[in-house]
Motif scaffolding. Structure first.
Motif, mmCIF file in Angstrom:
data_model
loop_
_atom_site.group_PDB
_atom_site.id
_atom_site.type_symbol
_atom_site.label_atom_id
_atom_site.label_comp_id
_atom_site.label_asym_id
_atom_site.label_seq_id
_atom_site.Cartn_x
_atom_site.Cartn_y
_atom_site.Cartn_z
ATOM 1 N N ALA A 11 -7.570 -9.155 -1.972
ATOM 2 C CA ALA A 11 -6.857 -7.985 -1.474
ATOM 3 C C ALA A 11 -6.798 -7.011 -2.640
ATOM 4 C CB ALA A 11 -5.457 -8.352 -0.986
ATOM 5 N N ASP A 12 -7.373 -5.819 -2.413
ATOM 6 C CA ASP A 12 -7.467 -4.867 -3.528
ATOM 7 C C ASP A 12 -7.582 -3.442 -2.988
ATOM 8 O OD1 ASP A 12 -10.104 -4.908 -2.625
ATOM 9 O OD2 ASP A 12 -10.792 -6.220 -4.234
ATOM 10 N N GLY A 13 -8.169 -2.551 -3.752
ATOM 11 C CA GLY A 13 -8.190 -1.130 -3.370
ATOM 12 C C GLY A 13 -7.005 -0.419 -3.999
ATOM 13 N N PHE A 14 -6.326 0.441 -3.218
ATOM 14 C CA PHE A 14 -5.193 1.203 -3.749
ATOM 15 C C PHE A 14 -3.939 0.340 -3.794
ATOM 16 C CE2 PHE A 14 -8.169 4.525 -3.120
ATOM 17 C CZ PHE A 14 -7.804 5.535 -3.991
ATOM 18 N N VAL A 15 -3.927 -0.591 -4.754
ATOM 19 C CA VAL A 15 -2.782 -1.498 -4.937
ATOM 20 C C VAL A 15 -2.471 -1.611 -6.427
ATOM 21 C CG1 VAL A 15 -3.352 -2.869 -2.872
ATOM 22 C CG2 VAL A 15 -4.194 -3.609 -5.115
ATOM 23 N N GLU A 16 -1.248 -2.015 -6.712
ATOM 24 C CA GLU A 16 -0.858 -2.205 -8.113
ATOM 25 C C GLU A 16 -1.404 -3.522 -8.659
ATOM 26 O OE1 GLU A 16 0.496 0.113 -9.779
ATOM 27 O OE2 GLU A 16 1.258 1.414 -8.165
ATOM 28 N N LYS A 17 -1.421 -4.550 -7.801
ATOM 29 C CA LYS A 17 -1.772 -5.897 -8.275
ATOM 30 C C LYS A 17 -2.816 -6.567 -7.388
ATOM 31 C CE LYS A 17 2.510 -6.802 -10.647
ATOM 32 N NZ LYS A 17 3.924 -7.099 -10.512
ATOM 33 N N PRO A 18 -4.088 -6.245 -7.586
ATOM 34 C CA PRO A 18 -5.126 -6.882 -6.772
ATOM 35 C C PRO A 18 -5.097 -8.402 -6.944
ATOM 36 C CG PRO A 18 -6.097 -5.535 -8.540
ATOM 37 C CD PRO A 18 -4.630 -5.304 -8.581
ATOM 38 N N THR A 32 1.623 4.244 -3.289
ATOM 39 C CA THR A 32 2.236 5.071 -2.240
ATOM 40 C C THR A 32 1.179 5.841 -1.455
ATOM 41 O OG1 THR A 32 2.691 6.673 -3.954
ATOM 42 C CG2 THR A 32 4.537 5.338 -3.214
ATOM 43 N N SER A 33 0.021 6.087 -2.075
ATOM 44 C CA SER A 33 -1.028 6.830 -1.375
ATOM 45 C C SER A 33 -1.808 5.954 -0.383
ATOM 46 C CB SER A 33 -2.001 7.436 -2.387
ATOM 47 O OG SER A 33 -2.604 6.399 -3.131
ATOM 48 N N THR A 68 -13.031 -4.002 10.346
ATOM 49 C CA THR A 68 -12.156 -3.217 11.208
ATOM 50 C C THR A 68 -11.090 -2.620 10.299
ATOM 51 O OG1 THR A 68 -10.914 -3.151 13.290
ATOM 52 C CG2 THR A 68 -10.504 -5.042 11.853
ATOM 53 N N SER A 69 -10.346 -1.640 10.804
ATOM 54 C CA SER A 69 -9.311 -1.047 9.963
ATOM 55 C C SER A 69 -8.132 -0.642 10.823
ATOM 56 C CB SER A 69 -9.874 0.172 9.225
ATOM 57 O OG SER A 69 -10.195 1.189 10.141
ATOM 58 N N LEU A 70 -6.998 -0.535 10.167
ATOM 59 C CA LEU A 70 -5.753 -0.182 10.862
ATOM 60 C C LEU A 70 -4.831 0.551 9.898
ATOM 61 C CD1 LEU A 70 -5.364 -3.619 12.561
ATOM 62 C CD2 LEU A 70 -5.087 -1.503 13.848
ATOM 63 N N PRO A 71 -3.920 1.371 10.450
ATOM 64 C CA PRO A 71 -2.888 1.961 9.605
ATOM 65 C C PRO A 71 -1.969 0.860 9.063
ATOM 66 C CG PRO A 71 -2.987 3.050 11.756
ATOM 67 C CD PRO A 71 -3.841 1.817 11.841
ATOM 68 N N LEU A 72 -1.525 1.014 7.834
ATOM 69 C CA LEU A 72 -0.618 0.005 7.253
ATOM 70 C C LEU A 72 0.630 -0.166 8.101
ATOM 71 C CD1 LEU A 72 -0.600 0.408 3.384
ATOM 72 C CD2 LEU A 72 -1.904 -1.158 4.850
ATOM 73 N N ALA A 73 1.122 0.934 8.666
ATOM 74 C CA ALA A 73 2.347 0.842 9.472
ATOM 75 C C ALA A 73 2.179 -0.188 10.582
ATOM 76 C CB ALA A 73 2.683 2.215 10.054
ATOM 77 N N GLU A 74 0.985 -0.303 11.152
ATOM 78 C CA GLU A 74 0.749 -1.271 12.229
ATOM 79 C C GLU A 74 0.490 -2.663 11.690
ATOM 80 O OE1 GLU A 74 -0.874 2.060 15.375
ATOM 81 O OE2 GLU A 74 -2.340 0.721 14.473
ATOM 82 N N LEU A 75 -0.161 -2.737 10.549
ATOM 83 C CA LEU A 75 -0.438 -4.052 9.950
ATOM 84 C C LEU A 75 0.828 -4.723 9.416
ATOM 85 C CD1 LEU A 75 -3.736 -3.155 8.093
ATOM 86 C CD2 LEU A 75 -3.510 -4.851 9.917
#
Ligand code: MTE
Ligand code: MO
Length: 185
Positions: free
Chosen positions: A34-41, A90-91, A105-112
């Motif tokens: 789990a990575d990408g725009f995260v503080e701690k991949p 936050t972005s 597949t992809s989803l908004p974080l709010a739904e995940l």
């Protein structure tokens, strides 16, 4: 009484449906990232993934081709628990789920972040079969099942939404079975 979303029919067996063939995997080398725009991949081995807090949830499953299956008991790790661990910046507003065999597949974080969204490895009390997405699949009960990616290997947090495999091919990106959002036109 459970209800069927519009124009769905109930099935009691569990059809197997996916593009391509069931990918091979070796649990000794399998990993989850789990990575990408995260503080701690993170990168976890299968045993490390199993050691995360386990949650069970019973939900219904709706394929966009018209079949639904009620009362599926999934056990695994809540998506929100993964998010808690990696700390999305936050972005970050979406996530893309990447799978063996190239499916996405992809989803908004709010739904995940909903409590019924799991990365599941047990189905109805038994280890999830490879044909149904084992060792690990996403379960998003409020969406058509093409959001329920099988053979998950990586979750990438993103600022913009990347279109998934079926979403790029004309299927709805929002995929709400209750609103019958099947196609993107
Ligand atoms: N990796 C991957 N996941 C996938 C698919 C796929 O083609 N590849 N198909 C989706 C679709 S359209 C459905 S209906 C469900 C079917 O899950 P099942 O085979 O366990 O019933 O898997 C979803 N997840
Ligand atoms: Mo589907």
């Amino acid at each position: 009484m459970q209800k069927l979303p519009p124009h769905q029919r109930l099935t009691t067996d569990f059809p197997i449906l996916h593009f391509g063939k069931v990918p091979e995997f070796d649990l000794r080398t399998w990993d989850f990232r789990a990575d990408g725009f995260v503080e701690k991949p993170v990168r976890l081995t299968y045993d490390e993934f199993l050691a995360l807090e386990k949650t069970a949830d019973v939900s219904d499953f709706h394929c966009v081709t018209g079949w639904s299956r009620f009362d599926n008991k999934w056990e695994g790790v809540r998506f929100s628990d993964i998010a808690k661990m990696v700390q999305p910046k936050t972005s970050a507003r979406f996530a893309t789920i990447e799978c063996d065999a190239g499916y996405t597949t992809s989803l908004p974080l709010a739904e995940l972040m909903e409590p019924d969204v799991l990365l599941a490895y047990i189905f109805n009390g038994a280890p999830l079969e490879p044909a149904h997405g084992g060792p690990l699949r996403l379960v998003v009960p409020k969406k058509y099942a093409y959001k329920c990616a099988k053979w998950v290997r990586r979750v990438v947090f993103t600022e913009e939404q990347q279109l998934g495999f079926w979403e790029e091919r004309g299927y709805s990106n929002t995929a709400d079975p209750w609103k019958e959002e099947r196609y993107s036109y």
